[in-house]
Scaffold this motif. Structure first.
Motif, PDB file in Angstrom:
ATOM      1  N   ASN A 182      24.348  -6.192  -7.410  1.00 50.79           N
ATOM      2  CA  ASN A 182      23.972  -6.629  -8.474  1.00 50.79           C
ATOM      3  C   ASN A 182      24.858  -7.570  -9.173  1.00 50.79           C
ATOM      4  OD1 ASN A 182      23.587  -6.584 -11.287  1.00 50.79           O
ATOM      5  ND2 ASN A 182      23.475  -4.576 -11.703  1.00 50.79           N
TER       6      ASN A 182
ATOM      7  N   GLN B   4      21.226  -5.216 -20.319  1.00 52.08           N
ATOM      8  CA  GLN B   4      21.816  -5.214 -19.022  1.00 52.08           C
ATOM      9  C   GLN B   4      22.543  -4.147 -19.020  1.00 52.08           C
ATOM     10  OE1 GLN B   4      22.140  -7.617 -16.725  1.00 52.08           O
ATOM     11  NE2 GLN B   4      20.839  -9.154 -17.754  1.00 52.08           N
TER      12      GLN B   4
ATOM     13  N   LYS C 140      27.684  -9.448 -18.246  1.00 52.07           N
ATOM     14  CA  LYS C 140      26.914  -9.606 -19.428  1.00 52.07           C
ATOM     15  C   LYS C 140      26.733  -8.202 -19.992  1.00 52.07           C
ATOM     16  CE  LYS C 140      24.664 -13.824 -18.017  1.00 52.07           C
ATOM     17  NZ  LYS C 140      23.869 -14.015 -17.011  1.00 52.07           N
TER      18      LYS C 140
ATOM     19  N   TYR D  17      19.806  -1.523 -17.798  1.00 57.59           N
ATOM     20  CA  TYR D  17      19.497  -1.699 -16.332  1.00 57.59           C
ATOM     21  C   TYR D  17      20.386  -1.199 -15.474  1.00 57.59           C
ATOM     22  CZ  TYR D  17      18.549  -4.265 -12.340  1.00 57.59           C
ATOM     23  OH  TYR D  17      18.212  -4.680 -10.887  1.00 57.59           O
TER      24      TYR D  17
ATOM     25  N   ASN E  43      25.581  -8.858 -11.847  1.00 52.98           N
ATOM     26  CA  ASN E  43      26.116  -8.581 -13.453  1.00 52.98           C
ATOM     27  C   ASN E  43      27.404  -7.664 -13.250  1.00 52.98           C
ATOM     28  OD1 ASN E  43      25.961  -8.974 -16.201  1.00 52.98           O
ATOM     29  ND2 ASN E  43      25.222  -6.890 -16.269  1.00 52.98           N
TER      30      ASN E  43
ATOM     31  N   LEU F 202      30.832  -4.967 -16.821  1.00 49.28           N
ATOM     32  CA  LEU F 202      29.570  -5.632 -16.368  1.00 49.28           C
ATOM     33  C   LEU F 202      30.161  -7.221 -17.021  1.00 49.28           C
ATOM     34  CD1 LEU F 202      26.563  -3.740 -18.001  1.00 49.28           C
ATOM     35  CD2 LEU F 202      27.602  -3.719 -15.523  1.00 49.28           C
TER      36      LEU F 202
END
Length: 171
Positions: free
Chosen positions: A142, A93, A88, A96, A144, A86
């Motif tokens: 996404n 996060q 972050k 999620y 992220n 990821l």
């Protein structure tokens, strides 16, 4: 097996461990056969298995299918081991992302890992176009997700979905 009402912990004795081991090897055993295997009476066996279920130690009982035999009918499919990093890594996060991927039926297993990638996924799809659709749906849509590294399985040499119970000292 004793359950401590104050802490929600479950104490397992050797009979409970033998029951769990036998069930994760073959959950289709009749109560009579299971009782014989662990050397207890059928009523004792039934009562203990019921308590193991109620304690949540047995999540569910499923059938393991043979992918090699089903391949002749359904096609081989594609299995991928996917590493996800990821951008972050806050707890929010990570939660999620985890909620998104575990909701997808192609994701068979999901692990948060450390060190290295944040997640390792085991995914099963019909073919490469289906993998591309999965990657776009879960990884590129996404913002992220910083890095995706996929490894495609050529052959499954071993599949043993069991929990080590401490009865085999070779672990």
């Amino acid at each position: 097996m004793e359950q401590n009402n104050n802490t929600n912990t479950v104490n397992l004795d050797s009979i409970d461990l033998h029951l769990l081991q036998a069930l994760q090897t073959d959950a289709s055993l009749s109560n009579q056969a299971l009782a014989e295997r662990v050397h207890v009476s059928p009523p004792t066996c039934l009562r203990r298995v019921k308590r193991l279920h109620e304690a949540g130690l047995i999540e569910r009982q499923i059938a393991l299918l043979s992918p090699d035999k089903l391949a002749a009918v359904l096609g081989h499919g594609l299995t991928a081991i996917v590493e996800i990093t990821l951008d972050k890594q806050t707890e929010e996060q990570q939660q999620y992302f985890e909620l998104r991927v575990v909701a997808d039926s192609a994701v068979q297993q999901c692990y948060r890992t450390s060190p290295g990638p944040d997640f390792v996924l085991l995914v099963q799809v019909a073919d490469m176009p289906a993998y591309l659709a999965l990657a776009q749906r879960l990884f590129t849509a996404n913002a992220n997700v910083r890095n995706v590294k996929a490894f495609f399985s050529l052959k499954r040499a071993k599949f043993m979905p069991s929990v080590l119970l401490g009865m085999d000292k070779n672990y």
